[in-house]
Structure formats: structure tokens, C-alpha cells
Design a protein around this motif. Structure first.
Motif, short mmCIF file in Angstrom:
data_model
loop_
_atom_site.label_atom_id
_atom_site.label_comp_id
_atom_site.label_asym_id
_atom_site.label_seq_id
_atom_site.Cartn_x
_atom_site.Cartn_y
_atom_site.Cartn_z
N ILE A 21 31.06 42.44 34.22
CA ILE A 21 31.76 43.65 34.05
C ILE A 21 31.47 44.38 32.64
N ALA A 22 31.59 45.55 32.62
CA ALA A 22 30.91 46.17 31.41
C ALA A 22 31.65 47.39 31.30
N THR A 23 31.80 48.02 29.93
CA THR A 23 32.57 49.14 29.60
C THR A 23 31.74 49.81 28.32
N ASP A 24 32.11 51.20 28.43
CA ASP A 24 31.74 51.95 27.24
C ASP A 24 32.70 53.15 26.89
N GLY A 25 32.70 53.62 25.75
CA GLY A 25 33.62 54.70 25.42
C GLY A 25 34.04 54.50 23.88
N PRO A 26 35.08 54.93 23.40
CA PRO A 26 35.30 55.02 22.21
C PRO A 26 35.44 53.58 21.37
N ALA A 27 35.72 52.77 22.19
CA ALA A 27 35.74 51.35 21.39
C ALA A 27 34.21 50.85 21.55
N GLY A 28 33.33 51.34 22.30
CA GLY A 28 32.10 50.82 22.10
C GLY A 28 31.56 50.01 23.36
N LEU A 29 30.38 49.60 23.46
CA LEU A 29 29.82 49.06 24.74
C LEU A 29 30.27 47.73 24.39
N ALA A 30 30.36 46.89 25.76
CA ALA A 30 30.63 45.69 25.95
C ALA A 30 30.40 45.27 27.51
N GLY A 31 29.94 43.86 27.42
CA GLY A 31 30.12 43.47 28.75
C GLY A 31 30.17 41.82 28.73
N MET A 32 30.39 41.33 29.97
CA MET A 32 30.84 39.95 30.25
C MET A 32 30.59 39.54 31.53
N THR A 33 30.07 38.34 31.92
CA THR A 33 30.05 37.37 33.04
C THR A 33 31.50 36.97 33.54
N VAL A 34 31.72 37.24 34.66
CA VAL A 34 33.20 36.60 35.16
C VAL A 34 32.99 36.24 36.52
N THR A 35 33.86 35.38 36.85
CA THR A 35 33.96 34.94 38.47
C THR A 35 35.49 35.21 38.86
N ALA A 36 36.26 35.49 38.05
CA ALA A 36 37.68 35.71 38.56
C ALA A 36 37.92 37.24 38.78
N LEU A 37 37.72 37.66 39.95
CA LEU A 37 37.70 39.04 40.22
C LEU A 37 38.37 38.97 42.04
N ALA A 38 39.06 39.95 42.36
CA ALA A 38 39.78 39.96 43.53
C ALA A 38 39.86 41.48 44.04
N SER A 39 39.82 41.60 45.18
CA SER A 39 40.36 42.97 45.80
C SER A 39 41.87 43.01 45.79
N VAL A 40 42.41 44.11 45.49
CA VAL A 40 43.94 44.09 45.44
C VAL A 40 44.35 45.02 46.73
N THR A 41 43.59 45.97 47.04
CA THR A 41 43.96 46.71 48.23
C THR A 41 42.82 47.92 48.27
N ASP A 42 42.61 48.66 49.91
CA ASP A 42 41.63 49.41 49.81
C ASP A 42 42.14 50.94 49.91
N GLN A 43 43.62 51.17 49.60
CA GLN A 43 44.13 52.46 49.74
C GLN A 43 45.24 52.33 48.72
N PRO A 44 45.16 52.88 47.44
CA PRO A 44 43.74 53.15 47.15
C PRO A 44 42.76 51.87 46.46
N ALA A 45 41.58 52.24 46.82
CA ALA A 45 40.50 51.03 46.45
C ALA A 45 41.09 50.62 45.10
N THR A 46 41.35 49.44 44.95
CA THR A 46 41.80 48.65 43.70
C THR A 46 41.41 47.24 43.60
N LEU A 47 40.92 46.74 42.38
CA LEU A 47 40.39 45.59 42.52
C LEU A 47 41.15 45.02 40.98
N LEU A 48 41.03 43.59 40.68
CA LEU A 48 41.50 43.09 39.45
C LEU A 48 40.60 41.90 38.78
N VAL A 49 40.39 41.97 37.63
CA VAL A 49 39.44 40.96 36.97
C VAL A 49 40.20 40.31 35.97
N CYS A 50 39.90 39.19 35.59
CA CYS A 50 40.59 38.46 34.59
C CYS A 50 39.64 38.24 33.49
#
Length: 163
Positions: A21-50
Motif C-alpha cells: 500500500i502506498a500514499t503521497d500528498g501533503p504528509a509525504g510519501l510512504a508505503g508498506m507491505t500488507v496482507t490484511a486486506l479485504a473487499s467490502v463491496t463492489d457498489q460502490p467499489a470499496t476495500l479495507l486494509v489494516c
């Protein structure tokens, strides 16, 4: 109360796809490896990550309000280790590995990932030691070939290997 080690040991029996997972913006660039991820719904397309709240990168995900999920292929084990913090590289240094481009939200997307999900953070909830980040997916890309990278019994495996 359940012993946390017993819980972690039992969870290690579940083969999980590996993502960066990765992010960039006002707080800066960051990324990390994760395995805790799940789809929540496809309408609207939504997922969660821990994300562990103690991670130095965690505040950047919350403040940037956008993140990407990049599902790794079997050949990406070195990248998984770098973003898991198994090297001395931090924040922007990690992104010198692999080819990255900006998504619609500004979050970095890994070229060659099996799948990319570009997400706008719509909610964050604290549970125990982790933030649960819920993202509305604004764009996706996928590759039609290649084995995925899994984590099972505390080791990397290919999705086409026998477990």
C-alpha cells in the motif's frame, strides 16, 4: 483472554496475498507491505486494509486521505521485503525500487503489479493495535498473467505452488 501468540500462529496457517500500500500528498510519501486486506463491496467499489498504528508511515496514510493497493506478483519478493521494513530504506527511499506512477488520487501505483487499486480514504477506525482504512476505489488496473505472491506459514510462496 486469548494469547496473542496463539492467535498469530493460527493466522499464519492462512495463505494471504501480499500487497504494497502506498500514499503521497501533503504528509509525504510512504508505503508498506500488507496482507490484511479485504473487499467490502463492489457498489460502490470499496476495500479495507489494516495498518499497525505504531508504523511510522501510518499517520501519512491518514493525513493524505488517499492510498493505493498494489497486488504483488511472485517475482516481487524483494519489493515486499523492502516495503516490509527489512532493509534500512525509509519513506521515499523505498520508491527507488520498482517503477511507480501517480494515480488519480495522487497515490503511487506500481507498474507491473498484478492489480492496482487507487483509493480515496473515506473512513478510518481504530481497533486494537491497528487502523482499519476504508477506501473507495476510484480506479483499477490489472495484468492477466503471472503467479501471485502469497505469505503462508511465515514464508513467501507463489500462488501456483502447492501449499
Amino acid at each position: 483472554m486469548l494469547d496473542p501468540k496463539a492467535y498469530r500462529d493460527a493466522m499464519s496457517e492462512i495463505a494471504s496475498p501480499v500487497h504494497i500500500i502506498a500514499t503521497d500528498g501533503p504528509a509525504g510519501l510512504a508505503g508498506m507491505t500488507v496482507t490484511a486486506l479485504a473487499s467490502v463491496t463492489d457498489q460502490p467499489a470499496t476495500l479495507l486494509v489494516c495498518v499497525n498504528r505504531q508504523s511510522p508511515s501510518a499517520p501519512r496514510f491518514l493525513k493524505n486521505k488517499a492510498f493505493s493497493v498494489n497486488s504483488l506478483g511472485a517475482a516481487d519478493q524483494k519489493l515486499a521485503d523492502i516495503f516490509a521494513g527489512r532493509t534500512d530504506e525509509h519513506f521515499a527511499e523505498k520508491f527507488t525500487h520498482g517503477l511507480w506512477r501517480k494515480g488519480a488520487t495522487g497515490a503511487p501505483l506500481l507498474e507491473g503489479a498484478l492489480a492496482n487499486f487507487d483509493c480515496r480514504l473515506i473512513e478510518a477506525k481504530d481497533v486494537g493495535t491497528h487502523h482499519i482504512l476504508i477506501g473507495e476505489v476510484v480506479a483499477v488496473a490489472r495484468r492477466d498473467e503471472g503467479a501471485g505472491l502469497l505469505y503462508h506459514r511465515r514464508a513467501y510462496r507463489r500462488s501456483d505452488d502447492e501449499l
